[in-house]
Motif scaffolding. Structure first.
Motif, PDB file in Angstrom:
ATOM      1  N   GLY A  74       0.813  -1.205   0.000  1.00  0.00           N
ATOM      2  CA  GLY A  74       0.000   0.000   0.000  1.00  0.00           C
ATOM      3  C   GLY A  74       0.846   1.253   0.000  1.00  0.00           C
ATOM      4  O   GLY A  74       2.083   1.190   0.027  1.00  0.00           O
ATOM      5  N   SER A 108      -3.996   3.956   0.253  1.00  0.00           N
ATOM      6  CA  SER A 108      -4.361   2.804  -0.579  1.00  0.00           C
ATOM      7  C   SER A 108      -3.776   1.552   0.056  1.00  0.00           C
ATOM      8  O   SER A 108      -2.585   1.514   0.384  1.00  0.00           O
ATOM      9  N   SER A 117      -8.947  -4.523  -0.706  1.00  0.00           N
ATOM     10  CA  SER A 117      -8.336  -3.582  -1.636  1.00  0.00           C
ATOM     11  C   SER A 117      -9.147  -2.296  -1.536  1.00  0.00           C
ATOM     12  O   SER A 117     -10.302  -2.251  -1.963  1.00  0.00           O
ATOM     13  N   SER A 119      -9.035   2.293  -1.256  1.00  0.00           N
ATOM     14  CA  SER A 119      -8.357   3.592  -1.347  1.00  0.00           C
ATOM     15  C   SER A 119      -9.316   4.669  -0.875  1.00  0.00           C
ATOM     16  O   SER A 119     -10.474   4.691  -1.296  1.00  0.00           O
TER      17      SER A 119
END
Length: 296
Positions: A74, A108, A117, A119
């Motif tokens: 990330g 993120s 996953s 952001s």
């Protein structure tokens, strides 16, 4: 069973991964201070902008320095806006001031083991510091400060900008100049954080951060070696807590250049050399920081 355990641990981590402190279990992120870190400016109003990019290369598994399996990483990009007012008043022989920090960030995260996953962008938890004390000697400066990180930002999603708890932070540090012309300096700045509980009743253990720098002036510019270390000093508590304590250590370099009177630019790069997780997975990576100091 193993995958479920990893996923659960990752979810506990993500409850507090969002602010700039995605690399730490408290609010404060190491690497934002370096050369002359413990030197408080003279009376006046100051803006300090810290633009930080933390690239997470891996996550350490709970209780170890081994990585979680799979592709996990990330980035955290943040602009921490710090406002300092040195009032001109004296307390205990020191210059007295107050400060506040308002971080803006983009986070993120990808953790395949947990199927995550995400952001997000937003305003992080705000810091309010009603006590900043700065002492000055012929060849030294010292600082002491106290304040609170507020639980003010969102924690709705894994990459939301809030930590989900308050922290009390105490600061102490010293800058020493090895020559009368102040061309060679060494600095050490310590932050102690006492973390509060989140809504789930989990409390990260207390944390100590030490940032240090050795610098040499070359005309108007300074260059130096910088580094930071963090240690968890007390056990986590709540569901999922263990007796394991986290730690991390990094080394880097910094350049400081005065652009104009009352305006200076600083740039630093850090590489984390080691990291060991406590009760929850711990990020490990590298940090790039650009900072601007403006006196008004």
């Amino acid at each position: 069973m193993k995958k479920n355990a990893i996923a659960s641990a990752a979810l506990v981590l993500l409850a507090g991964l969002s602010s700039l402190a995605a690399q730490a279990e408290g609010h404060y992120v190491p690497g934002v201070e370096g050369t002359q870190a413990a030197s408080v400016p003279p009376p006046g109003f100051y803006y300090l902008g810290y633009l930080v990019n933390y690239n997470i290369n891996s996550f350490r598994a709970p209780g170890s320095s081994d990585n979680l399996p799979g592709h996990n990483g990330g980035t955290v990009t943040a602009l921490a806006n710090r406002f300092v007012w040195m009032t001109g008043h004296k307390v205990l022989g020191a210059d007295y001031g107050v400060e506040a920090i308002v971080p803006l960030m983009r986070t993120s995260l990808t953790i395949n083991a947990a199927g995550i996953s995400d952001s997000r962008s937003g305003v992080g938890d705000i810091y309010v510091g009603p006590l900043v004390l700065g002492w000055h000697g012929a060849q030294w400066d010292a600082v002491a400060a106290a304040g609170v990180w507020m639980d003010s930002a969102s924690t709705t999603f894994p990459a939301s900008p809030g930590k989900g708890f308050k922290s009390t932070m105490l600061t102490g540090g010293l800058t020493y100049y090895f020559d009368a012309a102040k061309t060679i300096s060494g600095a050490a700045l310590m932050r102690f954080e006492r973390n509060g509980k989140n809504d789930a009743g989990f409390r990260n253990g207390n944390q100590v951060t030490v940032e240090w720098a050795l610098a040499k002036a070359f005309g108007p510019m300074q260059a130096g070696l910088v580094g930071y270390s963090q240690w968890q000093t007390s056990n986590d508590s709540g569901v999922g807590a263990s007796l394991n304590k986290s730690s991390r250590h990094a080394l880097g370099g910094e350049l400081v250049y005065p652009v104009a009177p009352g305006l200076a630019l600083k740039g630093a790069v850090y590489k984390e050399l080691s990291a060991e997780a406590g009760s929850t997975p711990l990020p490990k990576g590298s940090l790039v920081r650009l900072s601007l100091v403006k006196a008004f």
